[in-house]
Design a protein around this motif. Structure first.
Motif, mmCIF file in Angstrom:
data_model
loop_
_atom_site.group_PDB
_atom_site.id
_atom_site.type_symbol
_atom_site.label_atom_id
_atom_site.label_comp_id
_atom_site.label_asym_id
_atom_site.label_seq_id
_atom_site.Cartn_x
_atom_site.Cartn_y
_atom_site.Cartn_z
ATOM 1 N N ASP A 52 0.872 -1.157 0.000
ATOM 2 C CA ASP A 52 0.000 0.000 0.000
ATOM 3 C C ASP A 52 0.915 1.214 0.000
ATOM 4 N N GLU A 53 0.404 2.375 0.241
ATOM 5 C CA GLU A 53 1.209 3.594 0.151
ATOM 6 C C GLU A 53 2.316 3.683 1.205
ATOM 7 N N ASP A 54 2.140 2.994 2.336
ATOM 8 C CA ASP A 54 3.093 3.084 3.447
ATOM 9 C C ASP A 54 3.892 1.805 3.692
ATOM 10 N N LYS A 71 4.243 7.279 0.768
ATOM 11 C CA LYS A 71 4.077 7.403 -0.684
ATOM 12 C C LYS A 71 4.996 6.444 -1.447
ATOM 13 N N PHE A 73 6.059 3.341 -3.891
ATOM 14 C CA PHE A 73 5.533 2.700 -5.089
ATOM 15 C C PHE A 73 6.650 1.930 -5.792
ATOM 16 N N GLY A 86 9.911 6.521 -3.005
ATOM 17 C CA GLY A 86 9.061 7.151 -2.005
ATOM 18 C C GLY A 86 9.930 7.554 -0.823
#
Length: 94
Positions: A52-54, A71, A73, A86
């Motif tokens: 996920d993003e974190d 953030k 990726f 990120g």
């Protein structure tokens, strides 16, 4: 007993805390390159197990790698080489 290795950036930013029973055996066959706190390149990646993003968890040759940050990726994934971008806060080797 499962081997665990955890790397975490501290406030000094020039120091990484590194703990392992045998780092050579643990990393056998894997190459990890950390570029600042915004990019990590990893060879011998077999699969992305979750993300996920974190958080991103990868399956590598001899262990799983969890990357924590903000953030995050997958920038590229080609022939067992993956690049994560990120704001990277910590890595956990399982």
């Amino acid at each position: 007993m499962q081997k665990r290795l955890k790397l975490k950036a501290n406030e000094n930013k020039n120091k990484i805390e590194f703990f392992a029973d045998s780092a050579k055996d643990f990393f056998d066959g894997s190459h990890i390159e950390i570029i600042g706190d915004e990019e990590i390149n990893i060879d011998s990646c077999l699969a992305v197990l979750g993300f996920d993003e974190d958080f991103i968890r990868l399956s590598l040759k001899n262990f799983n790698l969890s990357i924590y940050g903000e953030k995050l990726f997958v920038s590229s994934f080609e022939e067992k080489c993956v690049t994560i971008k990120g704001k990277i806060r910590s890595l956990e080797f399982l």
